[in-house]
Scaffold this active site. Structure first.
Site, PDB file in Angstrom:
ATOM      1  N   LYS A 147      62.468  10.175 -11.271  1.00 36.85           N
ATOM      2  CA  LYS A 147      61.616  10.608 -11.097  1.00 36.85           C
ATOM      3  C   LYS A 147      60.711  10.074 -12.271  1.00 36.85           C
ATOM      4  O   LYS A 147      61.221  10.508 -13.898  1.00 36.85           O
ATOM      5  CB  LYS A 147      61.771  12.171 -11.055  1.00 36.85           C
ATOM      6  CG  LYS A 147      60.659  13.141 -10.452  1.00 36.85           C
ATOM      7  CD  LYS A 147      60.739  14.855 -10.505  1.00 36.85           C
ATOM      8  CE  LYS A 147      60.159  15.276  -9.376  1.00 36.85           C
ATOM      9  NZ  LYS A 147      59.618  16.906 -10.340  1.00 36.85           N
TER      10      LYS A 147
HETATM   11  O1  G3P Z   1      58.773  20.048 -10.169  1.00 33.39           O
HETATM   12  C1  G3P Z   1      57.772  19.765  -9.675  1.00 33.39           C
HETATM   13  C2  G3P Z   1      56.755  20.788  -8.925  1.00 33.39           C
HETATM   14  O2  G3P Z   1      56.981  20.884  -7.997  1.00 33.39           O
HETATM   15  C3  G3P Z   1      56.837  21.839 -10.022  1.00 33.39           C
HETATM   16  O3  G3P Z   1      55.832  23.271  -9.395  1.00 33.39           O
HETATM   17  O4  G3P Z   1      55.339  25.320  -9.199  1.00 33.39           O
HETATM   18  O5  G3P Z   1      55.095  23.782 -11.852  1.00 33.39           O
HETATM   19  O6  G3P Z   1      53.675  23.862  -9.715  1.00 33.39           O
HETATM   20  P1  G3P Z   1      55.163  24.363 -10.225  1.00 33.39           P
END
Ligand code: G3P
Length: 221
Positions: free
Chosen positions: A87
């Site tokens: 990633k």
């Molecule tokens: O893995 C990246 C992403 O899904 C993060 O989500 O909820 O932290 O905006 P969030």
């Protein structure tokens, strides 16, 4: 649409795997920190454990932000297991790293994508997955799902192979809308995934079926 779980929590990954509908896992440095995992060796060991739970793609994020270090880190991560996906953040050196790993045949996930232009760059650099962050766009008052729609349209018109991985998914509606708008993959927390199960008519219907069955059984006795 594939289902990935967005967590570094081993119990939740196992629970989703046991459901039989899990296609992979995404993590990020914040999710690792939430599990109290720090230090290169511990992080590597944790990824190994995740890869032992699921045969699906497991996104492991680099911490470095310069090309050489990203490559070094990414190559070490790729050694952990065959199902590791590197990633990489959507920055200039990240684009170079995506292209490097494309040429090496190592799968990648381009993260922190917030615009269609960034998604075009990720596809041009040969990313396996592109991760638009839906919830975080909603958080600033814009329509996150429109981005999935736009990327899906562009990728179809241009014939790009990169898979659209809808990330920053917060609820069941996000999952359904991502599916409608052309996401290839959705990554979400376990509770968002399980929220798809819920409908009051299902609960009421099941309660009635069981009550009728009970009544009929009593009548026979
Ligand atoms: O893995 C990246 C992403 O899904 C993060 O989500 O909820 O932290 O905006 P969030």
């Amino acid at each position: 649409m594939k289902f990935f779980i967005d967590t570094a929590n081993l119990e939740q990954i196992q629970e989703a795997q046991d459901l039989g509908i899990l296609d992979g896992v995404t993590t990020n440095p914040s999710l690792m920190a939430k599990e109290g995992i720090s230090g290169t060796n511990n992080v590597m060991q944790h990824y190994k454990k995740i890869c032992e739970i699921t045969p699906g793609d497991v996104s492991a994020e680099v911490i470095a932000t310069d090309f050489k270090e990203m490559v070094k880190e990414g190559e070490a991560l790729a050694e952990i297991a065959d199902n590791i996906v590197i990633k990489i953040p959507m920055i200039k050196d990240g684009i170079k790293a995506l292209a490097y790993f494309r040429d090496k045949g190592i799968p990648t996930n381009c993260t922190l994508v917030f615009s269609a232009g960034q998604a075009i760059l990720a596809a041009k650099a040969g990313a396996t997955y592109v991760s638009p962050f839906i919830g975080r766009i909603d958080d600033i008052g814009w329509e996150g799902m429109q981005l999935i729609h736009d990327i899906a349209e562009i990728y179809a018109v241009q014939g790009y192979d990169t898979e659209i991985l809808a990330a920053s998914i917060r609820n069941g509606k996000h999952i359904v809308d991502a599916a409608k708008n052309g996401a290839d993959v959705v990554t979400c927390p376990l509770d968002a995934m399980l929220s798809l199960l819920k409908h009051p008519l299902t609960d009421n219907g099941l309660a009635k079926f069981l009550a009728d069955h009970e009544k009929a059984a009593k009548a026979v006795k």
